[in-house]
Design a protein around this motif. Structure first.
Motif, short mmCIF file in Angstrom:
data_model
loop_
_atom_site.label_atom_id
_atom_site.label_comp_id
_atom_site.label_asym_id
_atom_site.label_seq_id
_atom_site.Cartn_x
_atom_site.Cartn_y
_atom_site.Cartn_z
N PRO A 19 24.72 -3.61 29.90
CA PRO A 19 25.91 -2.74 29.93
C PRO A 19 25.60 -1.26 29.80
O PRO A 19 26.42 -0.42 30.19
N MET A 20 24.44 -0.90 29.26
CA MET A 20 24.12 0.52 29.05
C MET A 20 24.06 1.28 30.37
O MET A 20 24.51 2.42 30.47
N GLY A 21 23.50 0.67 31.40
CA GLY A 21 23.39 1.36 32.68
C GLY A 21 24.75 1.68 33.28
O GLY A 21 24.96 2.79 33.80
N TYR A 22 25.68 0.75 33.19
CA TYR A 22 27.04 0.99 33.71
C TYR A 22 27.73 2.09 32.90
O TYR A 22 28.46 2.91 33.46
N LEU A 23 27.52 2.06 31.57
CA LEU A 23 28.14 3.08 30.71
C LEU A 23 27.62 4.48 31.09
O LEU A 23 28.40 5.41 31.25
N LEU A 24 26.31 4.60 31.27
CA LEU A 24 25.75 5.91 31.60
C LEU A 24 26.20 6.37 32.98
O LEU A 24 26.44 7.56 33.21
N ALA A 25 26.31 5.44 33.91
CA ALA A 25 26.75 5.81 35.26
C ALA A 25 28.13 6.44 35.22
O ALA A 25 28.39 7.45 35.90
N GLU A 26 29.01 5.88 34.42
CA GLU A 26 30.36 6.44 34.31
C GLU A 26 30.35 7.75 33.53
O GLU A 26 31.00 8.73 33.92
N MET A 27 29.60 7.78 32.41
CA MET A 27 29.60 8.96 31.54
C MET A 27 28.96 10.16 32.21
O MET A 27 29.38 11.30 32.01
N GLN A 28 27.93 9.92 33.03
CA GLN A 28 27.15 11.03 33.59
C GLN A 28 27.53 11.39 35.02
O GLN A 28 27.00 12.36 35.56
N HIS A 29 28.45 10.63 35.61
CA HIS A 29 28.73 10.77 37.04
C HIS A 29 29.13 12.20 37.43
O HIS A 29 28.56 12.79 38.36
N ILE A 30 30.11 12.77 36.74
CA ILE A 30 30.63 14.09 37.12
C ILE A 30 29.55 15.16 36.99
O ILE A 30 29.35 15.98 37.90
N HIS A 31 28.86 15.14 35.88
CA HIS A 31 27.85 16.18 35.63
C HIS A 31 26.71 16.10 36.64
O HIS A 31 26.22 17.13 37.13
N ARG A 32 26.31 14.88 36.99
CA ARG A 32 25.20 14.73 37.95
C ARG A 32 25.66 15.02 39.39
O ARG A 32 24.86 15.45 40.22
N SER A 33 26.94 14.79 39.66
CA SER A 33 27.45 15.02 41.02
C SER A 33 27.69 16.50 41.31
O SER A 33 27.66 16.93 42.46
N HIS A 34 27.95 17.25 40.23
CA HIS A 34 28.24 18.68 40.38
C HIS A 34 27.37 19.47 39.42
O HIS A 34 27.86 20.01 38.41
N PRO A 35 26.06 19.56 39.69
CA PRO A 35 25.14 20.24 38.77
C PRO A 35 25.58 21.68 38.51
O PRO A 35 25.92 22.41 39.44
N GLY A 36 25.59 22.04 37.24
CA GLY A 36 25.92 23.40 36.86
C GLY A 36 27.41 23.68 36.76
O GLY A 36 27.80 24.80 36.41
N ALA A 37 28.25 22.70 37.10
CA ALA A 37 29.69 22.93 37.04
C ALA A 37 30.13 23.17 35.61
O ALA A 37 29.61 22.57 34.68
N LYS A 38 31.10 24.06 35.42
CA LYS A 38 31.65 24.36 34.10
C LYS A 38 33.15 24.16 34.11
O LYS A 38 33.79 24.29 35.14
N TRP A 39 33.68 23.81 32.93
CA TRP A 39 35.14 23.66 32.83
C TRP A 39 35.82 25.01 32.98
O TRP A 39 35.32 26.01 32.51
#
Length: 266
Positions: free
Chosen positions: A246-266
């Motif tokens: 389950p850890m891999g699925y959790l990380l995929a969801e948790m890290q998806h936005i940050h990895r898809s848009h490197p350097g993006a800020k709120w």
């Protein structure tokens, strides 16, 4: 609870900043990953008030994780900040225990997990307020108030469900049995914690065992439930980067936005 909960892991130890960073990452990753799991309860809790309560517990844990990750990044000296450490590490670099990464299940299961984890954290942070790492001591001084509430909140639900209807009693008992295989790992003395204890930075997890078990036992007895005695299998290796599926699925969801848009800020 049986003596099987407290076991000692030995291994090579290299004193110095690397062990200090590893110790902080273990604490931070426990909080970060459990915060992610608790976030999954929003709109799924049995009451709207519980949606808010679990969300607030998750935010408390996320706050702890942010402070600890920032401190770990400073000591590491590699230029990584809290976002880098949370979103750009791979699975094998995470040092959390298996208990916090397990998927969301029945509500009784979640209250059993929270009661055990908060009882462990309560004893942990009570010791870390005197840490030789002043930043860690400050984090602990704030966190002890938060985890006291987390522990009490879970305990109230365990009593309410255990001493409730026949069905709620059975589901709460099932929750206690479901988390049992993942508890021993909380109290394993991994090399980083051994270094931290010897340096006055941290505490041996095994030294927290009896006090945590005593609190959970009192709650379980008040709830008219039975504390499971043993498990034929137990988790291990989380502090060394060995995780369950389950850890891999959790990380995929948790890290998806940050990895898809490197350097993006709120």
């Amino acid at each position: 609870m049986s003596e099987h909960l407290a076991t000692t892991t030995t291994g090579d130890r290299a004193a110095g900043p690397s062990e200090h960073v590893a110790y902080l990452l273990g604490l931070a990753d426990d909080a970060l990953i459990y915060a992610q799991r608790l976030g999954e309860w929003l709109t799924r809790a049995p009451q709207i008030e519980e949606d808010l309560a679990l969300g607030n517990v998750g935010l408390d844990l996320l706050g702890q994780a942010r402070s600890l990750l920032t401190r770990a990044g400073e000591l590491e000296g590699a230029g990584r900040d809290e976002d880098d450490l949370a979103y750009l590490r791979d699975e094998r670099e995470f040092r959390n225990v298996h208990l916090v990464e397990q998927p969301r299940a029945d509500f009784g299961h979640e209250m059993a997990r929270m009661l055990w984890f908060a009882s462990y954290q309560h004893e942990l942070y009570a010791e870390l307020v005197t840490s030789a790492d002043e930043v860690l001591a400050a984090v602990a001084a704030k966190a002890i108030k938060e985890v006291t509430y987390h522990r009490d909140h879970a305990g109230q639900w365990v009593v309410r469900l255990g001493d409730g209807t026949e069905e709620s009693h059975a589901r709460m008992q099932a929750g206690l049995e479901a988390v049992l295989p993942f508890l021993a790992e909380l109290f394993d003395d991994d090399p980083a914690s051994v270094w931290a204890a010897e340096a006055g930075v941290g505490v041996l997890p095994s030294s927290l065992h009896d006090r945590a078990v005593a609190h959970v036992t009192a709650v379980v007895e008040q709830a008219t439930l039975t504390l499971p005695e043993d498990s034929r299998w137990r988790s291990r290796g989380g502090r060394a980067g060995i995780h369950s599926a389950p850890m891999g699925y959790l990380l995929a969801e948790m890290q998806h936005i940050h990895r898809s848009h490197p350097g993006a800020k709120w």
